[in-house]
Design a protein around this motif. Structure first.
Motif, PDB file in Angstrom:
ATOM      1  N   THR A 165       3.089   5.959  -3.574  1.00 10.79           N
ATOM      2  CA  THR A 165       3.438   6.867  -4.930  1.00 10.79           C
ATOM      3  C   THR A 165       2.909   7.536  -5.968  1.00 10.79           C
ATOM      4  N   ARG A 166       1.304   7.062  -6.135  1.00 12.00           N
ATOM      5  CA  ARG A 166       0.093   7.427  -6.804  1.00 12.00           C
ATOM      6  C   ARG A 166       0.029   8.595  -6.275  1.00 12.00           C
ATOM      7  N   ASN A 167      -0.633   9.042  -5.137  1.00 10.64           N
ATOM      8  CA  ASN A 167      -0.628  10.324  -3.791  1.00 10.64           C
ATOM      9  C   ASN A 167       0.481  11.193  -4.577  1.00 10.64           C
ATOM     10  N   VAL A 168       1.959  10.827  -4.350  1.00  9.11           N
ATOM     11  CA  VAL A 168       2.815  11.739  -4.703  1.00  9.11           C
ATOM     12  C   VAL A 168       3.136  12.190  -6.565  1.00  9.11           C
ATOM     13  N   ILE A 169       2.328  11.355  -7.140  1.00 12.91           N
ATOM     14  CA  ILE A 169       2.380  11.309  -8.776  1.00 12.91           C
ATOM     15  C   ILE A 169       1.429  12.619  -8.986  1.00 12.91           C
ATOM     16  N   GLU A 170       0.227  12.363  -7.751  1.00 12.57           N
ATOM     17  CA  GLU A 170      -1.178  13.118  -8.552  1.00 12.57           C
ATOM     18  C   GLU A 170      -0.393  14.613  -8.130  1.00 12.57           C
ATOM     19  N   LEU A 171       0.061  14.267  -6.818  1.00 14.43           N
ATOM     20  CA  LEU A 171       0.836  15.913  -6.168  1.00 14.43           C
ATOM     21  C   LEU A 171       1.100  16.852  -7.269  1.00 14.43           C
ATOM     22  N   SER A 172       2.622  16.021  -7.688  1.00  9.67           N
ATOM     23  CA  SER A 172       3.255  16.736  -8.124  1.00  9.67           C
ATOM     24  C   SER A 172       2.453  16.373  -9.732  1.00  9.67           C
ATOM     25  N   LYS A 173       1.749  16.381 -10.313  1.00  7.07           N
ATOM     26  CA  LYS A 173       0.866  16.727 -11.058  1.00  7.07           C
ATOM     27  C   LYS A 173       0.288  18.236 -10.608  1.00  7.07           C
ATOM     28  N   GLU A 174       0.141  18.197  -9.552  1.00  6.96           N
ATOM     29  CA  GLU A 174      -1.143  19.072  -9.528  1.00  6.96           C
ATOM     30  C   GLU A 174      -0.220  20.809  -9.590  1.00  6.96           C
ATOM     31  N   GLY A 194      10.423  17.978 -11.984  1.00  7.60           N
ATOM     32  CA  GLY A 194      10.572  16.355 -12.234  1.00  7.60           C
ATOM     33  C   GLY A 194      10.844  15.544 -10.572  1.00  7.60           C
ATOM     34  N   LEU A 195      10.136  14.298 -10.925  1.00  4.55           N
ATOM     35  CA  LEU A 195      10.000  13.580  -9.928  1.00  4.55           C
ATOM     36  C   LEU A 195      10.970  12.153 -10.134  1.00  4.55           C
ATOM     37  N   LEU A 196      11.906  11.912  -9.073  1.00  2.12           N
ATOM     38  CA  LEU A 196      12.882  10.491  -9.258  1.00  2.12           C
ATOM     39  C   LEU A 196      12.624   9.420  -8.694  1.00  2.12           C
ATOM     40  N   PHE A 197      11.960   8.599  -9.079  1.00  2.00           N
ATOM     41  CA  PHE A 197      11.183   7.433  -8.109  1.00  2.00           C
ATOM     42  C   PHE A 197      12.592   6.390  -8.375  1.00  2.00           C
ATOM     43  N   LEU A 198      13.078   5.922  -6.432  1.00  5.35           N
ATOM     44  CA  LEU A 198      13.798   4.990  -6.362  1.00  5.35           C
ATOM     45  C   LEU A 198      13.594   3.697  -6.998  1.00  5.35           C
ATOM     46  N   SER A 199      14.410   2.884  -8.024  1.00  7.78           N
ATOM     47  CA  SER A 199      13.986   1.161  -7.501  1.00  7.78           C
ATOM     48  C   SER A 199      14.414   0.676  -7.521  1.00  7.78           C
ATOM     49  N   THR A 200      14.813  -0.709  -7.870  1.00  7.26           N
ATOM     50  CA  THR A 200      16.012  -1.149  -7.787  1.00  7.26           C
ATOM     51  C   THR A 200      16.513  -2.509  -8.303  1.00  7.26           C
ATOM     52  N   ILE A 201      18.036  -2.671  -8.296  1.00 10.22           N
ATOM     53  CA  ILE A 201      18.457  -3.608  -9.734  1.00 10.22           C
ATOM     54  C   ILE A 201      17.077  -4.751  -9.316  1.00 10.22           C
ATOM     55  N   ASN A 254       7.045  -5.443  -5.654  1.00 13.56           N
ATOM     56  CA  ASN A 254       6.662  -3.670  -5.523  1.00 13.56           C
ATOM     57  C   ASN A 254       7.227  -2.751  -6.119  1.00 13.56           C
ATOM     58  N   LYS A 255       7.940  -3.185  -6.166  1.00 15.99           N
ATOM     59  CA  LYS A 255       9.249  -1.818  -7.384  1.00 15.99           C
ATOM     60  C   LYS A 255       8.862  -1.834  -8.704  1.00 15.99           C
ATOM     61  N   ARG A 256       7.967  -3.134  -9.023  1.00 16.37           N
ATOM     62  CA  ARG A 256       7.901  -3.512 -10.758  1.00 16.37           C
ATOM     63  C   ARG A 256       6.369  -2.605 -10.729  1.00 16.37           C
ATOM     64  N   ALA A 257       5.579  -2.581 -10.005  1.00 15.61           N
ATOM     65  CA  ALA A 257       4.728  -2.566  -9.575  1.00 15.61           C
ATOM     66  C   ALA A 257       4.545  -0.726 -10.053  1.00 15.61           C
ATOM     67  N   VAL A 258       5.401  -0.536  -9.068  1.00 10.35           N
ATOM     68  CA  VAL A 258       5.399   0.821  -8.894  1.00 10.35           C
ATOM     69  C   VAL A 258       6.335   2.237 -10.193  1.00 10.35           C
ATOM     70  N   GLU A 259       7.410   1.064 -11.243  1.00  8.47           N
ATOM     71  CA  GLU A 259       8.005   1.281 -11.607  1.00  8.47           C
ATOM     72  C   GLU A 259       7.406   1.293 -13.008  1.00  8.47           C
ATOM     73  N   LYS A 311       1.290  -1.307  -0.167  1.00  6.89           N
ATOM     74  CA  LYS A 311       0.330   0.294   0.285  1.00  6.89           C
ATOM     75  C   LYS A 311       1.123   1.442  -0.100  1.00  6.89           C
ATOM     76  N   ILE A 312       2.392   0.847   1.362  1.00  7.16           N
ATOM     77  CA  ILE A 312       2.829   1.833   0.729  1.00  7.16           C
ATOM     78  C   ILE A 312       3.515   3.057   0.037  1.00  7.16           C
ATOM     79  N   ASP A 313       4.224   1.512  -1.270  1.00  5.82           N
ATOM     80  CA  ASP A 313       4.929   1.244  -2.537  1.00  5.82           C
ATOM     81  C   ASP A 313       3.708   2.201  -3.292  1.00  5.82           C
ATOM     82  N   ILE A 314       2.550   1.427  -3.451  1.00  4.30           N
ATOM     83  CA  ILE A 314       1.776   1.221  -4.484  1.00  4.30           C
ATOM     84  C   ILE A 314       0.499   3.043  -3.948  1.00  4.30           C
TER      85      ILE A 314
END
Lengths: 407, 331
Positions: free
Chosen positions: A116-125, A130-137, A164-169, A110-113
């Motif tokens: 992240t959705r909330n962070v994206i929506e607020l950034s768009k609003e 520029g937004l940066l998302f940290l995923s993982t190798i 979760n990281k893939r879903a965020v990507e 929930k926190i990941d997805i």
């Protein structure tokens, strides 16, 4: 200068990122997960320039490092969009470092997805630049040999963290494709440096109690990146419009092997962190150590230990606890018989750990993660070789553990 | 009419109120806890749910029953304002440390208490630790000869689930580890040795809240002291006193441990007499002395003058601060 007198020969990270830091002058920056290992280091470097930093944290109590800096520390939950809206007003750049690091599997997802959705929506609003998302190798899975690049396919996985990281990507990519969200995804390899947990403090703690039994001539490639190199990539990519809509692997200056990594920690723990055996020896010792669970069952009776159900590392902790317990009440002769096969462990009071399953695969995989695309697209230029990065980590640890506390 | 016991309110419902003052004062026949004042509604609700019979108000003005004493346990920046408001009403005040954020504020509080004929005491609970009292006795009795130097190292990884930013906001806290923990340490040094001179002060802040600091002090007698404090890492948490004839080490916490190394290399690991079995005991003793100060006029072990001078010294430290070049200070 990085650090004090112990580190004067180190690379001047501020000088390296000076040019890109200029681009943040006068800007408003939001960092989620700000009191984490990476978020906090990012802010330390960002605060060297004149920008307004809003460090979003869940708990003020764990923000002591941040509180030293001239920034705004704000409390909020990324799952509660309204509670963090005001911090996004006028924002220029967002570094989304928060992720579900604790709690139940559902909560982490929930926190990941949703977070992240909330962070994206607020950034768009608020028209974030520029937004940066940290995923993982880890999203790529464990490829046996060769190179891992952004073109490498993702292998099947059942690991929540990876899924979760893939879903965020995917979520970020969808927003980029549908609405040109100016977002970049970084996929760092194992990040180490001062304050690192997985590739720092946890390793030290682990090697104080255990050591690995490894096969001679078998070793995997350690894909690692020093934290300041990752921060350099974060700063450079988020302001580079060519990077938006892309994902980038961020690896270190060089690739080493895991045995070198384990050995490096020997200078901190003062112990040998692994012992090499031939294949035959390894099988023999492994079988010996495997005998313990059946004895444990008989000893503890009601405490059922199902070999297949418990993870390897946990198993050894339980077993050793039981043996220690038993040793207190048993005769010397019985103890001697019982522990005859584990003289080595007893002499060092540290537990021998055999690599099995995914852990073995992880430490023997010989694929190297490459950052060529990041170098080409936004000039990522890693500076820290492992020896140099580890030296900083070691000196920091001496300070942190009170072994070198002189001013 | 003579008061027979203190009718108390506690202003501020933070961690110390929850973990120390409410448990001690609820159902204590020597005191009557009238109410806790907590502005934050959720926090007030939480306290009410967790302590049966506790009355909570969100403002001091709403307390409709008479009270004669108060404990001020608000964020640091409110100590002065709240204490003065209470003192002006003729209420005796026990204010948590630090007394205030400046020596001028401390002085104003003290003069308000005098003008209104009420008592003001500062919560410096470490003076009530048995091991700290033992140290004072050893120094004064010259058991091991004259004191030469002290080295104090106190640090832990701070990670409290605090509900507000009052500890990490400079305006509210007045500073970091120095004003939070250092104020206790400096008070002990005043208690043992009187007023020191500041030699040097270093910290790691960028004009904000320091997480680490190093203080060097000296006394006219020639005694010197180094104090190292941290909120980022575990330090030994000991006080090491070097005397002419030996070294004494005690814990900074209320512990029974005392290690004595004599000059002839004899090492004694002993225990402080009257061991601390109840962690609340120093706080109980402090409250008892507050009660005796108000009801019987008995002088308390803690000292307003020392608390005030401690704040002056802390101000002096911040004014003269130099950068601490530690590993974590990266540039």
């Amino acid at each position: 200068m990085i650090g004090g007198k112990t580190c004067q020969k180190c690379i001047n990270i501020i000088k390296i990122v000076k040019e890109v830091l200029e681009k943040f002058k006068g800007k408003i920056i939001v960092v989620t997960g700000a009191n984490g290992f990476i978020g906090c280091r990012l802010i330390e470097l960002l605060s060297a320039t004149n920008c307004e930093i809003r460090a979003l944290v869940r708990n003020f109590g764990s923000s002591i490092r941040l509180a030293r800096l001239p920034i705004s520390i704000v409390q909020g939950d990324i799952l509660d969009k309204e509670s963090i809206r005001e911090y996004f007003k006028g924002v220029d750049y967002v570094f989304h470092c928060a992720y579900g690091s604790s709690g139940s599997s559902q909560m982490r997802r929930k926190i990941d997805i949703d977070g992240t959705r909330n962070v994206i929506e607020l950034s768009k609003e608020f028209n974030c630049k520029g937004l940066l998302f940290l995923s993982t190798i880890s999203v790529y899975g464990l490829h046996g040999v060769g190179e891992v690049t952004e073109e490498t396919p993702y292998l099947k996985s059942s690991d929540d963290y990876v899924l979760n990281k893939r879903a965020v990507e995917q979520l970020v990519t969808e927003h980029y494709l549908s609405s040109q969200l100016p977002a970049v995804i970084l996929q760092p390899t194992g990040v180490y440096g001062p304050w690192a947990k997985s590739y720092g403090l946890k390793q030290i703690k682990y090697f104080k109690l255990k050591y690995y039994a490894l096969e001679k001539g078998v070793d995997g490639i350690a894909n690692l990146v020093y934290v300041d190199d990752l921060v350099q990539a974060m700063l450079k990519s988020v302001v580079n419009t060519n990077a938006y809509g892309n994902k980038y692997i961020i690896s270190g200056l060089e690739h080493i092997e895991w045995k070198e990594f384990f050995s490096a920690f020997e200078s901190i723990t003062g112990n040998r962190n692994y012992v090499e055996y031939s294949g035959d020896e390894l099988s023999k010792f492994y079988k010996m150590d495997q005998r313990r669970p059946s004895f444990l069952k008989a000893l503890l009776g009601s405490l059922t230990v199902k070999k297949k159900e418990i993870k390897n590392l946990r198993k050894y902790v339980i077993i050793d606890f039981a043996i220690n317990l038993f040793s207190r009440f048993s005769s010397k002769k019985l103890k001697k018989n019982l522990l005859s096969h584990s003289v080595e462990e007893r002499s060092s009071n540290r537990n021998r750990v055999f690599l099995e399953g995914e852990i073995r695969q992880f430490y023997t995989t010989r694929s190297a993660a490459l950052s060529r695309k990041a170098t080409k697209d936004f000039g990522y230029d890693p500076k820290f070789g492992f020896k140099q990065g580890f030296e900083i980590l070691k000196n920091w640890y001496y300070w942190f553990s009170g072994q070198n506390s002189e001013r | 009419m003579m008061m027979s016991k203190l009718k108390l309110v506690i202003v501020g419902g933070g961690a110390i109120t929850e973990s120390v003052y409410i448990p001690i004062l609820l159902n204590n026949s020597d005191f009557q806890l009238m109410a806790v004042i907590e502005q934050n509604g959720e926090r007030g609700k939480y306290l009410k749910e967790n302590f049966e019979g506790l009355t909570i108000y969100d403002s001091l003005h709403k307390v409709d029953e008479a009270f004669n004493a108060a404990i001020v346990a608000t964020p640091n920046y409110l100590h002065k304002e709240v204490s003065i408001a209470l003192l002006k009403k003729g209420v005796h005040v026990l204010v948590e440390k630090p007394m205030a954020l400046s020596s001028a504020d401390c002085e104003e509080m003290r003069s308000q208490a005098n003008q209104n004929g009420v008592k003001l005491m500062v919560g410096m609970v470490r003076r009530y630790y048995t091991n700290m009292q033992m140290v004072k006795e050893i120094i004064e009795a010259k058991t091991f000869g004259e004191l030469v130097s002290l080295s104090i190292k106190e640090g832990y990884v701070f990670n409290w689930p605090v509900t507000s930013d009052s500890l990490i906001n400079k305006r509210k806290s007045g500073g970091g580890v120095l004003i939070d923990i250092g104020v206790h340490v400096l008070d002990l040094l005043f208690y043992w040795l009187g007023r020191p001179n500041l030699v040097n002060y270093y910290d790691d802040s960028f004009n904000q809240i320091e997480a680490e600091c190093l203080i060097s002090l000296s006394w006219p007698t020639g005694v010197v002291s180094n104090v190292q404090l941290s909120r980022l890492r575990e330090l030994p948490n000991t006080i090491e006193l070097t005397f002419e004839k030996g070294v004494v080490v005690v814990d900074v916490r209320p512990s029974d441990r005392v290690d004595i190394s004599l000059s002839n290399k004899l090492l004694i690991n002993g225990k402080v007499a009257k061991p601390v079995t109840d962690k609340m005991k120093p706080f109980k003793k402090q409250l008892q002395e507050f009660s005796e100060l108000v009801l019987k006029g008995r002088v308390a072990r803690t000292s307003i003058r020392d608390a005030e001078e401690g704040i002056t010294l802390i101000q002096n430290c911040y004014d003269r601060r130099k950068n601490l070049s530690e590993m974590y200070q990266y540039y």
